[in-house]
Design a protein around this motif. Structure first.
Motif, mmCIF file in Angstrom:
data_model
loop_
_atom_site.group_PDB
_atom_site.id
_atom_site.type_symbol
_atom_site.label_atom_id
_atom_site.label_comp_id
_atom_site.label_asym_id
_atom_site.label_seq_id
_atom_site.Cartn_x
_atom_site.Cartn_y
_atom_site.Cartn_z
ATOM 1 N N GLU A 1 4.570 -1.962 48.091
ATOM 2 C CA GLU A 1 3.861 -1.120 49.061
ATOM 3 C C GLU A 1 4.837 -0.379 49.963
ATOM 4 O O GLU A 1 4.572 0.721 50.427
ATOM 5 N N SER B 1 4.224 -2.228 38.583
ATOM 6 C CA SER B 1 3.797 -2.104 39.974
ATOM 7 C C SER B 1 4.982 -1.764 40.856
ATOM 8 O O SER B 1 6.128 -2.069 40.544
ATOM 9 N N SER C 1 1.709 1.999 41.613
ATOM 10 C CA SER C 1 2.204 1.701 40.273
ATOM 11 C C SER C 1 2.729 2.968 39.603
ATOM 12 O O SER C 1 2.410 4.081 40.013
ATOM 13 N N SER D 1 1.002 6.400 41.027
ATOM 14 C CA SER D 1 -0.194 6.593 41.849
ATOM 15 C C SER D 1 -0.256 5.591 42.990
ATOM 16 O O SER D 1 0.408 4.563 42.970
ATOM 17 N N ASN D 2 -1.067 5.941 43.966
ATOM 18 C CA ASN D 2 -1.280 5.086 45.142
ATOM 19 C C ASN D 2 0.029 4.733 45.848
ATOM 20 O O ASN D 2 0.200 3.610 46.319
ATOM 21 N N SER E 1 0.766 10.617 45.043
ATOM 22 C CA SER E 1 0.963 10.484 43.602
ATOM 23 C C SER E 1 2.015 11.475 43.111
ATOM 24 O O SER E 1 2.283 12.488 43.761
ATOM 25 N N SER F 1 3.622 0.340 32.079
ATOM 26 C CA SER F 1 3.313 0.468 33.500
ATOM 27 C C SER F 1 3.981 -0.663 34.264
ATOM 28 O O SER F 1 4.271 -1.717 33.708
ATOM 29 N N THR G 1 0.729 2.277 49.013
ATOM 30 C CA THR G 1 -0.425 1.396 49.164
ATOM 31 C C THR G 1 -0.161 0.118 48.379
ATOM 32 O O THR G 1 0.780 0.031 47.592
ATOM 33 N N SER G 2 -1.015 -0.856 48.539
ATOM 34 C CA SER G 2 -0.838 -2.121 47.830
ATOM 35 C C SER G 2 -1.109 -1.997 46.334
ATOM 36 O O SER G 2 -0.733 -2.864 45.565
ATOM 37 N N GLN G 3 -1.748 -0.904 45.891
ATOM 38 C CA GLN G 3 -2.037 -0.696 44.462
ATOM 39 C C GLN G 3 -1.028 0.246 43.806
ATOM 40 O O GLN G 3 -1.269 0.747 42.706
ATOM 41 N N LYS H 1 2.904 4.520 35.669
ATOM 42 C CA LYS H 1 2.405 4.339 34.305
ATOM 43 C C LYS H 1 2.816 5.562 33.504
ATOM 44 O O LYS H 1 2.678 6.688 33.976
#
Length: 92
Positions: free
Chosen positions: A61, A58, A43, A35-36, A15, A56, A39-41, A45
Motif C-alpha cells: 500500500e 501484489s 497489484s 491498479s489501485n 493506475s 500478477s 491502496t490495500s488492493q 498484472k
C-alpha cells in the motif's frame, strides 16, 4: 529499420496501463496494468500475448507511484523479447 520495441503507457491517478509492441509488426508482446496504486488492493498484472501466461503480484500500500512505474519497466525488460532496457522505446 530500428529493432526497438515500443512501449505505450497510460498513467491515471491510481493506475498505469501498458503495452509493449514488437518492431515492424507492432504485435503486442506484453500488455498489463498496475491498479489501485496506493491502496490495500494494489497489484500489477500483465499478460504475455505469445503464450497464455498471465502473471500478477501484489504491491505494498505504501509503494510510491514512481516505484510502481519503475517496477513495470523492470518486469517488461525481463520478459517477452525485451532482453534489455535499451531496446525499449517509450512513445509519448
Amino acid at each position: 529499420m530500428s529493432d526497438k520495441l515500443s512501449l505505450a503507457v497510460n498513467c491515471g491517478s491510481s493506475s498505469i496501463k501498458f503495452q509493449l509492441y514488437a518492431p515492424h509488426s507492432f504485435e503486442v508482446i506484453v500488455s498489463g496494468a498496475a491498479s489501485n496504486i496506493s491502496t490495500s488492493q494494489a497489484s500489477i498484472k500483465y499478460t504475455l500475448t505469445y503464450g497464455s501466461s498471465t502473471t500478477s503480484h501484489s504491491l505494498s500500500e505504501s509503494t510510491p507511484y514512481q516505484q510502481v512505474f519503475d517496477d513495470i519497466l523492470q518486469e517488461i525488460t525481463k520478459i517477452g523479447r525485451a532482453s534489455c532496457r535499451e531496446r525499449v522505446s517509450l512513445q509519448c
